[in-house]
Design an enzyme around this catalytic site. Structure first.
Site, short mmCIF file in Angstrom:
data_model
loop_
_atom_site.label_atom_id
_atom_site.label_comp_id
_atom_site.label_asym_id
_atom_site.label_seq_id
_atom_site.Cartn_x
_atom_site.Cartn_y
_atom_site.Cartn_z
N HIS A 1 -12.73 6.26 8.18
CA HIS A 1 -11.33 6.32 8.62
C HIS A 1 -10.62 7.33 7.72
O HIS A 1 -10.83 7.35 6.51
CB HIS A 1 -10.69 4.94 8.50
N CYS B 1 -6.09 0.19 11.61
CA CYS B 1 -6.99 1.31 11.31
C CYS B 1 -8.46 0.91 11.37
O CYS B 1 -9.34 1.76 11.53
CB CYS B 1 -6.67 1.92 9.96
N ASN C 1 -3.74 10.81 9.57
CA ASN C 1 -4.23 9.45 9.81
C ASN C 1 -3.89 9.05 11.24
O ASN C 1 -2.72 8.84 11.56
CB ASN C 1 -3.57 8.50 8.80
O1 UT7 Z 1 -4.66 3.91 7.15
C1 UT7 Z 1 -4.17 2.73 6.60
C2 UT7 Z 1 -4.43 2.66 5.17
N1 UT7 Z 1 -3.52 3.50 4.48
C3 UT7 Z 1 -3.88 4.03 3.34
O2 UT7 Z 1 -5.01 3.86 2.94
C4 UT7 Z 1 -2.85 4.79 2.54
C5 UT7 Z 1 -3.08 4.52 1.09
N2 UT7 Z 1 -2.10 5.14 0.21
C6 UT7 Z 1 -2.01 6.46 0.01
O3 UT7 Z 1 -2.72 7.23 0.61
C7 UT7 Z 1 -1.07 6.95 -1.06
O4 UT7 Z 1 -0.60 5.85 -1.81
C8 UT7 Z 1 0.12 7.74 -0.50
C9 UT7 Z 1 -0.34 9.10 0.00
C10 UT7 Z 1 0.78 6.97 0.62
C11 UT7 Z 1 1.16 7.99 -1.60
O5 UT7 Z 1 0.56 8.61 -2.72
P1 UT7 Z 1 0.81 8.07 -4.18
O6 UT7 Z 1 0.12 8.98 -5.09
O7 UT7 Z 1 0.39 6.62 -4.20
O8 UT7 Z 1 2.36 8.24 -4.35
P2 UT7 Z 1 3.48 7.16 -4.63
O9 UT7 Z 1 3.77 6.37 -3.41
O10 UT7 Z 1 3.15 6.39 -5.88
O11 UT7 Z 1 4.71 8.11 -4.95
C12 UT7 Z 1 4.67 9.03 -6.04
C13 UT7 Z 1 5.91 9.91 -5.97
C14 UT7 Z 1 7.19 9.13 -5.81
O12 UT7 Z 1 8.18 9.78 -6.56
P3 UT7 Z 1 8.65 9.24 -8.02
O13 UT7 Z 1 9.13 7.85 -7.75
O14 UT7 Z 1 7.42 9.28 -8.85
O15 UT7 Z 1 9.71 10.20 -8.40
C15 UT7 Z 1 7.50 9.26 -4.34
O16 UT7 Z 1 8.89 9.14 -4.09
O17 UT7 Z 1 5.82 10.79 -4.81
C16 UT7 Z 1 7.03 10.65 -4.06
N3 UT7 Z 1 6.74 10.86 -2.65
C17 UT7 Z 1 6.84 12.05 -2.04
N4 UT7 Z 1 7.21 13.27 -2.47
C18 UT7 Z 1 7.21 14.27 -1.57
C19 UT7 Z 1 6.31 9.95 -1.76
N5 UT7 Z 1 6.15 10.51 -0.55
C20 UT7 Z 1 6.47 11.82 -0.70
C21 UT7 Z 1 6.49 12.92 0.18
N6 UT7 Z 1 6.87 14.13 -0.30
N7 UT7 Z 1 6.15 12.80 1.49
#
Ligand code: UT7
Length: 328
Positions: A255, A118, A285
């Protein structure tokens, strides 16, 4: 050039291209256990574009490059350097840049890819600056182009909803400057990599390990925690290298990984979110393509104008991150 002046790499044209196929969050609800509300709230993403079967990264790059050349008043015949930032090349080799050179019909020159995921576009600009500001290139194409949809694991809802396909390009040409921050062109960079963080974001395949392309793997919440701190530090580093104050920046062209990261970085830097160009809702992204796509959008809609001070920043797999200051 007058005595005492220096060569600057000036952006003379910008172009962006998104494949026609639009995929909404509702469309993704049909293939993975997700929902529009979660995606919008946690990322800001509403839709993304996907390349059609048979439409390759080089095809997207060629479209964006064509628009950038037209905006610069240049043609393929003028191009002597092509750098493509991509993590989704058409083939393991040749470089996608060489394929773009062939498809555009550019004369024999220099063409290679930069792989910094990225952060690739910011890295590629710094490499191109090394050619243009040394008089080794009179007309350079720097392109960020990706078909990230090809790296998705469609059973992993934590990643497959986040990415899209697209390409953005700039034309860089040398121009005499006075060596001051009033000069148009690239004014300063801060580039970083920390290979110890590989496990946070990587693709689990490659020619010399598995012999496969692999799928993208990410510990999103860990990446998120690094993103805001790392990006803010790089922004301050690039501003210092350029000799400008962060407060003097007219537009931040980040980005586009997550709207919450954009907001977090702005907050940490004390910058108004009104100065941050966001395309995340429409593009998702697009990895190395996201910065030039956002720049193209902001130029097209008249927000970014010649003479303004821009700051581009990114973080991605590696981990790599970086920022650069450009007087447009
Ligand atoms: O470009 C390269 C660099 N990349 C980035 O900078 C990405 C950085 N990270 C992020 O943007 C975020 O961490 C994400 C958008 C990827 C995820 O958001 P988050 O708030 O960190 O969520 P999480 O991974 O901690 O997951 C929270 C909950 C989980 O459920 P439980 O375990 O709390 O029940 C996940 O299973 O959200 C759930 N979850 C979803 N639910 C519905 C994860 N993905 C999804 C989804 N739809 N697509």
């Amino acid at each position: 050039m007058t005595s005492g002046s220096i060569l600057r790499s000036v952006v003379t044209g910008v172009g962006g291209y998104l494949p026609e196929k639009v995929v909404t969050n509702a469309d993704l609800e049909k293939i993975v256990d997700t929902n529009d509300a979660w995606i919008v709230e946690r990322t800001g993403i509403r839709r993304r574009h996907w390349a059609e079967e048979g439409q390759f990264t080089s095809d997207l790059a060629v479209e964006a490059a064509g628009k950038a050349l037209a905006a610069a008043g240049r043609s393929a015949a003028d191009v002597d350097l092509i750098i493509v930032a991509t993590t989704t090349p058409d083939l393991t080799f040749p470089a996608t840049a060489a394929i773009v050179q062939r498809k555009l019909g550019c004369p024999i020159g220099v063409a290679f890819d930069v792989q910094a995921v990225c952060s690739g576009f910011v890295y590629a600009l710094s490499v191109a600056d090394g050619f243009v500001a040394r008089g080794m290139s009179k007309c350079a194409l720097v392109i960020g182009a990706e078909t990230m949809s090809r790296l998705m694991d469609w059973t992993d809802r934590g990643t497959c909803v986040l990415f899209g396909d697209g390409a953005g390009a700039v034309v860089l040409e040398p121009a005499a400057g006075q060596g001051t921050t009033a000069d148009r062109g690239l004014l300063g960079f801060a580039l970083r990599a920390d290979g110890t963080k590989q496990d946070l974001l990587y693709v689990d395949g490659g020619p010399s390990s598995t012999g496969t392309v692999g799928k993208l793997r990410m510990q999103g919440n860990h990446v998120f925690k690094h993103a805001v701190i790392n990006i803010a530090e790089a922004v301050e580093g690039a501003a210092a290298a350029a000799g400008v104050a962060v407060a003097d920046v007219d537009w931040f062209i980040p980005h586009q990984a997550n709207q919450r990261i954009l907001a977090g970085v702005a907050h940490r830097l004390g910058v108004s979110e009104d100065k941050v160009v966001s395309t995340i809702a429409e593009h998702a992204n697009t990895s190395a393509a996201s910065i030039p796509l956002a720049l193209a959008k902001a130029v097209e809609d008249g927000r970014v104008r010649p003479g303004q001070l821009l700051l581009m920043e990114a973080m991605g797999g590696g981990l790599t991150w970086g920022a650069c200051v450009l007087r447009f």
